[in-house]
Scaffold this active site. Structure first.
Site, PDB file in Angstrom:
ATOM      1  N   LYS A 195      71.815 -24.348 -70.700  1.00 52.74           N
ATOM      2  CA  LYS A 195      73.319 -24.347 -71.004  1.00 52.74           C
ATOM      3  C   LYS A 195      74.025 -22.616 -70.331  1.00 52.74           C
ATOM      4  O   LYS A 195      74.818 -22.694 -69.607  1.00 52.74           O
ATOM      5  CB  LYS A 195      73.693 -23.877 -72.451  1.00 52.74           C
ATOM      6  CG  LYS A 195      73.490 -24.985 -73.507  1.00 52.74           C
ATOM      7  CD  LYS A 195      73.298 -24.899 -74.605  1.00 52.74           C
ATOM      8  CE  LYS A 195      72.502 -24.175 -75.776  1.00 52.74           C
ATOM      9  NZ  LYS A 195      71.050 -24.778 -75.363  1.00 52.74           N
TER      10      LYS A 195
ATOM     11  N   ARG B  48      76.726 -25.251 -83.638  1.00 54.54           N
ATOM     12  CA  ARG B  48      75.234 -25.619 -83.446  1.00 54.54           C
ATOM     13  C   ARG B  48      75.184 -26.108 -85.012  1.00 54.54           C
ATOM     14  O   ARG B  48      74.380 -26.566 -85.341  1.00 54.54           O
ATOM     15  CB  ARG B  48      74.236 -23.942 -83.472  1.00 54.54           C
ATOM     16  CG  ARG B  48      73.712 -24.052 -82.005  1.00 54.54           C
ATOM     17  CD  ARG B  48      73.431 -22.609 -82.231  1.00 54.54           C
ATOM     18  NE  ARG B  48      71.789 -23.303 -81.159  1.00 54.54           N
ATOM     19  CZ  ARG B  48      71.793 -21.806 -80.438  1.00 54.54           C
ATOM     20  NH1 ARG B  48      72.878 -22.035 -80.001  1.00 54.54           N
ATOM     21  NH2 ARG B  48      70.516 -22.563 -80.011  1.00 54.54           N
TER      22      ARG B  48
ATOM     23  N   ARG C 109      60.790 -19.015 -68.671  1.00 60.79           N
ATOM     24  CA  ARG C 109      62.042 -18.483 -68.017  1.00 60.79           C
ATOM     25  C   ARG C 109      62.061 -16.817 -67.960  1.00 60.79           C
ATOM     26  O   ARG C 109      61.039 -15.959 -68.679  1.00 60.79           O
ATOM     27  CB  ARG C 109      63.217 -18.713 -69.186  1.00 60.79           C
ATOM     28  CG  ARG C 109      64.198 -17.431 -68.849  1.00 60.79           C
ATOM     29  CD  ARG C 109      65.430 -18.170 -70.087  1.00 60.79           C
ATOM     30  NE  ARG C 109      64.905 -18.889 -71.158  1.00 60.79           N
ATOM     31  CZ  ARG C 109      65.570 -19.353 -72.360  1.00 60.79           C
ATOM     32  NH1 ARG C 109      67.002 -19.870 -72.227  1.00 60.79           N
ATOM     33  NH2 ARG C 109      65.293 -19.738 -73.639  1.00 60.79           N
TER      34      ARG C 109
ATOM     35  N   ARG D  75      62.249 -13.543 -72.897  1.00 55.18           N
ATOM     36  CA  ARG D  75      62.318 -13.446 -74.597  1.00 55.18           C
ATOM     37  C   ARG D  75      60.843 -14.036 -75.266  1.00 55.18           C
ATOM     38  O   ARG D  75      60.819 -14.419 -75.871  1.00 55.18           O
ATOM     39  CB  ARG D  75      63.859 -14.677 -74.763  1.00 55.18           C
ATOM     40  CG  ARG D  75      64.853 -14.150 -73.846  1.00 55.18           C
ATOM     41  CD  ARG D  75      66.014 -15.201 -74.150  1.00 55.18           C
ATOM     42  NE  ARG D  75      66.248 -16.094 -75.552  1.00 55.18           N
ATOM     43  CZ  ARG D  75      66.885 -17.270 -75.747  1.00 55.18           C
ATOM     44  NH1 ARG D  75      67.929 -17.331 -74.559  1.00 55.18           N
ATOM     45  NH2 ARG D  75      66.841 -17.747 -76.588  1.00 55.18           N
TER      46      ARG D  75
ATOM     47  N   ARG E  39      62.464 -24.396 -82.918  1.00 63.55           N
ATOM     48  CA  ARG E  39      63.896 -24.261 -82.634  1.00 63.55           C
ATOM     49  C   ARG E  39      64.280 -25.394 -81.919  1.00 63.55           C
ATOM     50  O   ARG E  39      65.426 -25.984 -82.186  1.00 63.55           O
ATOM     51  CB  ARG E  39      64.003 -23.200 -81.016  1.00 63.55           C
ATOM     52  CG  ARG E  39      64.212 -21.145 -81.297  1.00 63.55           C
ATOM     53  CD  ARG E  39      63.563 -21.250 -80.111  1.00 63.55           C
ATOM     54  NE  ARG E  39      65.077 -21.045 -78.847  1.00 63.55           N
ATOM     55  CZ  ARG E  39      64.657 -20.673 -77.735  1.00 63.55           C
ATOM     56  NH1 ARG E  39      63.226 -20.414 -77.401  1.00 63.55           N
ATOM     57  NH2 ARG E  39      65.728 -20.882 -76.908  1.00 63.55           N
TER      58      ARG E  39
HETATM   59  P1  AP5 Z   1      68.759 -21.950 -70.211  1.00 60.73           P
HETATM   60  O1  AP5 Z   1      70.037 -21.871 -68.828  1.00 60.73           O
HETATM   61  O2  AP5 Z   1      68.664 -20.525 -69.941  1.00 60.73           O
HETATM   62  O3  AP5 Z   1      69.061 -22.933 -70.790  1.00 60.73           O
HETATM   63  P2  AP5 Z   1      69.948 -22.603 -72.804  1.00 60.73           P
HETATM   64  O4  AP5 Z   1      70.216 -23.482 -72.714  1.00 60.73           O
HETATM   65  O5  AP5 Z   1      70.434 -21.298 -72.757  1.00 60.73           O
HETATM   66  O6  AP5 Z   1      68.507 -22.139 -73.511  1.00 60.73           O
HETATM   67  P3  AP5 Z   1      68.661 -21.622 -74.469  1.00 60.73           P
HETATM   68  O7  AP5 Z   1      66.857 -21.108 -75.004  1.00 60.73           O
HETATM   69  O8  AP5 Z   1      69.103 -19.846 -74.675  1.00 60.73           O
HETATM   70  O9  AP5 Z   1      69.358 -21.371 -75.421  1.00 60.73           O
HETATM   71  P4  AP5 Z   1      68.637 -21.394 -76.757  1.00 60.73           P
HETATM   72  O10 AP5 Z   1      70.402 -22.755 -77.585  1.00 60.73           O
HETATM   73  O11 AP5 Z   1      68.171 -21.292 -77.226  1.00 60.73           O
HETATM   74  O12 AP5 Z   1      69.334 -20.163 -77.354  1.00 60.73           O
HETATM   75  P5  AP5 Z   1      70.328 -19.373 -77.569  1.00 60.73           P
HETATM   76  O13 AP5 Z   1      70.397 -17.784 -76.868  1.00 60.73           O
HETATM   77  O14 AP5 Z   1      71.790 -19.768 -77.322  1.00 60.73           O
HETATM   78  O15 AP5 Z   1      67.342 -22.456 -68.600  1.00 60.73           O
HETATM   79  C1  AP5 Z   1      66.146 -22.474 -69.384  1.00 60.73           C
HETATM   80  C2  AP5 Z   1      65.234 -22.554 -68.263  1.00 60.73           C
HETATM   81  O16 AP5 Z   1      65.296 -23.398 -67.386  1.00 60.73           O
HETATM   82  C3  AP5 Z   1      65.385 -20.885 -67.293  1.00 60.73           C
HETATM   83  O17 AP5 Z   1      64.770 -20.568 -67.111  1.00 60.73           O
HETATM   84  C4  AP5 Z   1      66.018 -21.645 -66.282  1.00 60.73           C
HETATM   85  O18 AP5 Z   1      66.489 -21.019 -65.490  1.00 60.73           O
HETATM   86  C5  AP5 Z   1      65.709 -23.339 -66.540  1.00 60.73           C
HETATM   87  N1  AP5 Z   1      66.457 -24.261 -65.969  1.00 60.73           N
HETATM   88  C6  AP5 Z   1      68.351 -23.889 -65.730  1.00 60.73           C
HETATM   89  N2  AP5 Z   1      68.475 -25.594 -65.397  1.00 60.73           N
HETATM   90  C7  AP5 Z   1      67.184 -25.911 -64.529  1.00 60.73           C
HETATM   91  C8  AP5 Z   1      67.521 -27.227 -63.919  1.00 60.73           C
HETATM   92  N3  AP5 Z   1      68.383 -28.426 -63.585  1.00 60.73           N
HETATM   93  N4  AP5 Z   1      66.231 -27.196 -63.491  1.00 60.73           N
HETATM   94  C9  AP5 Z   1      65.089 -26.670 -63.884  1.00 60.73           C
HETATM   95  N5  AP5 Z   1      65.065 -25.109 -64.345  1.00 60.73           N
HETATM   96  C10 AP5 Z   1      66.015 -25.409 -64.580  1.00 60.73           C
HETATM   97  O19 AP5 Z   1      70.229 -18.810 -79.024  1.00 60.73           O
HETATM   98  C11 AP5 Z   1      69.218 -18.070 -79.516  1.00 60.73           C
HETATM   99  C12 AP5 Z   1      69.209 -17.838 -81.057  1.00 60.73           C
HETATM  100  O20 AP5 Z   1      70.210 -17.312 -81.191  1.00 60.73           O
HETATM  101  C13 AP5 Z   1      69.077 -19.507 -81.737  1.00 60.73           C
HETATM  102  O21 AP5 Z   1      68.118 -19.309 -81.950  1.00 60.73           O
HETATM  103  C14 AP5 Z   1      69.228 -19.200 -83.008  1.00 60.73           C
HETATM  104  O22 AP5 Z   1      68.481 -18.187 -83.224  1.00 60.73           O
HETATM  105  C15 AP5 Z   1      70.567 -18.065 -82.725  1.00 60.73           C
HETATM  106  N6  AP5 Z   1      71.518 -18.267 -82.558  1.00 60.73           N
HETATM  107  C16 AP5 Z   1      72.695 -18.666 -81.260  1.00 60.73           C
HETATM  108  N7  AP5 Z   1      73.714 -19.455 -81.407  1.00 60.73           N
HETATM  109  C17 AP5 Z   1      73.170 -19.815 -82.637  1.00 60.73           C
HETATM  110  C18 AP5 Z   1      74.670 -20.123 -83.464  1.00 60.73           C
HETATM  111  N8  AP5 Z   1      75.972 -21.111 -83.203  1.00 60.73           N
HETATM  112  N9  AP5 Z   1      74.889 -20.666 -85.498  1.00 60.73           N
HETATM  113  C19 AP5 Z   1      72.998 -19.917 -85.559  1.00 60.73           C
HETATM  114  N10 AP5 Z   1      71.896 -19.400 -84.598  1.00 60.73           N
HETATM  115  C20 AP5 Z   1      72.275 -19.228 -83.622  1.00 60.73           C
END
Ligand code: AP5
Ligand code: ZN
Length: 216
Positions: free
Chosen positions: A13, A88, A127, A160, A171
């Site tokens: 994402k 979410r 990552r 991270r 997660r």
């Molecule tokens: P990346 O693009 O970083 O993936 P992502 O989907 O953004 O993953 P996240 O882990 O950041 O999502 P998340 O939803 O767990 O975390 P968030 O920060 O929102 O890609 C991942 C890896 O793969 C990278 O190394 C990239 O280079 C590689 N990659 C990407 N595309 C690729 C491809 N096509 N092929 C190969 N490799 C690829 O949330 C973190 C925390 O915040 C949550 O756990 C929660 O505690 C809190 N939080 C955030 N939002 C909310 C909410 N709405 N409600 C409640 N709590 C929340």
């Protein structure tokens, strides 16, 4: 254009959002990034959020909805936005619908990045993120030219704290129980578009761009 990005942790994402906001010139609103910033600044909200993030659990709805409500009221969101990682939960989705309706806006597209669960762990533990500009890399799939140094700004890359094997389990469980039901919510509204996230990064971007431009 008002866009939501859905998908499990590690689906890509954040990686795709960086490309799409550049292409469509709209602000990128990531609740995960907003929480990480608040944690690094040690704000009261950051301290509360950290307790949940450290466990790999979702931050409570009232905190998360408050952040998004405030951010969407800014002028730069009036002509469009990309929400990454929000909503979410069903409660967050309902709050977003109400919020947008109040200001005469609506969601145009919900992009669901679909990736096989087996691939997610490898993506997440590999990552690396830039401390200065937030750019995302992967030690194997998207490595920087020089190890641990950001190609874009020369900043230091870090892992991270929630990107460990142990926390990924929690997660993914949070995603399956609380977030996955939203796919049905948006499918019923005929807004959901599935994109195969298991392709090279540029191919995923091209597919999303086509969908957003109505060419797919
Ligand atoms: P990346 O693009 O970083 O993936 P992502 O989907 O953004 O993953 P996240 O882990 O950041 O999502 P998340 O939803 O767990 O975390 P968030 O920060 O929102 O890609 C991942 C890896 O793969 C990278 O190394 C990239 O280079 C590689 N990659 C990407 N595309 C690729 C491809 N096509 N092929 C190969 N490799 C690829 O949330 C973190 C925390 O915040 C949550 O756990 C929660 O505690 C809190 N939080 C955030 N939002 C909310 C909410 N709405 N409600 C409640 N709590 C929340
Ligand atoms: Zn950087």
């Amino acid at each position: 254009m008002n866009i939501l990005f859905m998908g499990p942790p590690g689906a890509g994402k954040g990686t795709q959002a960086a490309e799409i906001v550049n292409e469509f010139r709209i602000p990128h609103i990531s609740t995960g990034d907003a929480f990480r910033l608040a944690v690094s600044q040690g704000t009261p909200m950051g301290q509360k959020a950290k307790v949940f993030m450290d466990k790999g659990e979702l931050v409570p709805d009232e905190i998360t909805i408050g952040i998004v409500r405030e951010r969407l009221s800014h002028d730069d969101c009036k002509s469009g936005f990309l929400l990454d990682g929000f909503p979410r939960t069903i409660a967050q989705a309902e709050a977003l619908d109400a919020l947008l309706e109040q200001s005469g806006r609506r969601i145009d597209h919900v992009i669901n990045l679909a990736v096989d669960l087996d691939l997610l762990l490898e993506r997440i533990v590999g990552r690396r993120v830039c401390k200065s500009c937030g750019a995302t890399y992967h030690v194997q799939f998207n490595p920087p030219a020089k190890a641990d140094v950001c190609d874009k700004c020369g900043g230091e890359l870090y892992q991270r704290p929630d990107d460990t094997e142990e926390k990924v389990g929690t997660r993914l469980n949070e995603y399956a129980t609380k977030t996955a039901p939203l796919l049905e919510y948006y499918r019923n509204k005929d807004l959901l578009r599935d994109v195969n996230g298991d392709q090279p990064i540029s191919a995923v971007t091209a597919e999303i761009c086509s969908l957003l431009r109505g060419q797919a």
